[in-house]
Design a protein around this motif. Structure first.
Motif, PDB file in Angstrom:
ATOM      1  N   ARG A   9     -22.634 -70.049 -41.190  1.00 30.57           N
ATOM      2  CA  ARG A   9     -24.088 -69.955 -41.254  1.00 30.57           C
ATOM      3  C   ARG A   9     -24.695 -71.317 -40.987  1.00 30.57           C
ATOM      4  N   GLY A  10     -25.948 -71.317 -40.541  1.00 30.06           N
ATOM      5  CA  GLY A  10     -26.629 -72.571 -40.298  1.00 30.06           C
ATOM      6  C   GLY A  10     -27.044 -72.710 -38.849  1.00 30.06           C
ATOM      7  N   PRO A  11     -27.275 -73.936 -38.395  1.00 30.06           N
ATOM      8  CA  PRO A  11     -27.654 -74.162 -36.990  1.00 30.06           C
ATOM      9  C   PRO A  11     -26.581 -73.642 -36.044  1.00 30.06           C
ATOM     10  N   GLN A  12     -27.002 -73.337 -34.833  1.00 32.65           N
ATOM     11  CA  GLN A  12     -26.094 -72.712 -33.861  1.00 32.65           C
ATOM     12  C   GLN A  12     -24.852 -73.559 -33.603  1.00 32.65           C
ATOM     13  N   ARG A  16     -20.964 -72.366 -34.288  1.00 33.33           N
ATOM     14  CA  ARG A  16     -19.922 -72.346 -33.246  1.00 33.33           C
ATOM     15  C   ARG A  16     -18.707 -73.166 -33.676  1.00 33.33           C
ATOM     16  N   ALA A  17     -18.962 -74.342 -34.255  1.00 33.32           N
ATOM     17  CA  ALA A  17     -17.854 -75.192 -34.688  1.00 33.32           C
ATOM     18  C   ALA A  17     -17.068 -74.524 -35.817  1.00 33.32           C
ATOM     19  N   ALA A  18     -17.781 -73.951 -36.801  1.00 30.52           N
ATOM     20  CA  ALA A  18     -17.112 -73.278 -37.921  1.00 30.52           C
ATOM     21  C   ALA A  18     -16.294 -72.097 -37.435  1.00 30.52           C
ATOM     22  N   ARG A 247     -17.181 -78.449 -46.514  1.00 29.51           N
ATOM     23  CA  ARG A 247     -18.479 -78.585 -45.872  1.00 29.51           C
ATOM     24  C   ARG A 247     -18.283 -78.972 -44.429  1.00 29.51           C
ATOM     25  N   LEU A 248     -19.123 -78.482 -43.569  1.00 35.74           N
ATOM     26  CA  LEU A 248     -19.114 -78.885 -42.164  1.00 35.74           C
ATOM     27  C   LEU A 248     -20.546 -79.228 -41.816  1.00 35.74           C
TER      28      LEU A 248
END
Length: 251
Positions: A9-12, A16-18, A247-248
């Protein structure tokens, strides 16, 4: 490998990275499961012919050849069992639990002493800790067994680091030690130093690999070093367990 998946979840860019990390983790988990299943299948399929060979060996007329054949069969069975143990335990799903680390180390030392190993324990009487007990027990026992195989006496030291940082378990022997260029290699699976090429004394080359895998599963390390007075010192460092926090973030 056992870490919980990243939150997608979060910014695009973060999503994508997650997602890429989670897909990579899933692929690695599948690869490990397939390897373990392959070894388990091989072990199962080899048991029947090994049993037949053992029965035939029992009927041999030549006592000397019979003894050699049975010893070879026992060696094969031991290699299979050790390889399976490494495949399972390197990525075990055993959950961490609260335990008395000092009592665990002392118990393993007492068991080694009962088996005839001259061994001394140095450390506190009690030490509350959180760890994977079965994996840690096997790792400490492997270090002691390795030290007893190559030395005459074994010293085991448990030290608690300050500021709630964790613990160190050191196992020292008075054996010949190792060439410096081999210290980083002996923890690799199936690697055995030249001085231990004989499987009767050198094992399958998985003992220290299992210890390193257990250390990694705890977020710790295994360090081998030659002692100034002779012999080898193996130090298993264990960080204090903390609640998982992953966390990422984009910086």
């Amino acid at each position: 490998l056992d870490a919980p998946p990243l939150d997608e979840r979060g910014p695009q860019e973060v999503v994508r990275a997650a997602r890429a990390f989670n897909q990579m983790q899933a692929q690695l988990q599948r690869m490990v499961r397939q390897r373990t299943q392959m070894l388990a299948a091989m072990s199962h399929d080899l048991r029947t012919p090994l049993t037949r060979l053992r029965l035939r060996a029992e009927l041999m007329d030549d006592p000397a050849q019979q003894e050699k054949t049975l010893a070879d069969l026992a060696q094969i069975e031991g290699l299979i069992a050790t390889s399976l143990e490494f495949a399972r335990d390197a990525f075990t799903g055993e959950p961490p639990a609260r335990l008395d680390l000092a009592a665990l180390v002392r118990t393993i030392c007492d068991e080694a002493a009962d088996a005839g190993t001259p061994i001394r324990y140095h450390g506190p009487e009690r030490a509350a800790f959180t760890a994977r007990q079965m994996g840690l027990r096997r790792a400490i026992a492997n270090l002691i067994d390795n030290a007893a195989r190559h030395g005459q006496e074994v010293d085991v030291t448990l030290a608690l680091n300050g500021d709630d940082e964790g613990a160190e378990i050191s196992v020292e022997d008075d054996g010949p030690g190792l060439p410096e260029e081999e210290l980083a290699m002996v923890g690799e699976p199936f690697y055995r130093p030249d001085a231990s090429r004989d499987r009767a004394s050198g094992g399958a080359g998985l003992g220290l690999a299992i210890v390193r895998a257990v250390a990694t599963a705890h977020g710790g390390t295994l360090v081998l070093a030659n002692r100034p007075t002779g012999g080898l010192k193996a130090t298993l460092s264990l960080p204090r367990a903390r609640p998982p926090s992953i966390r990422l973030a984009l910086l």
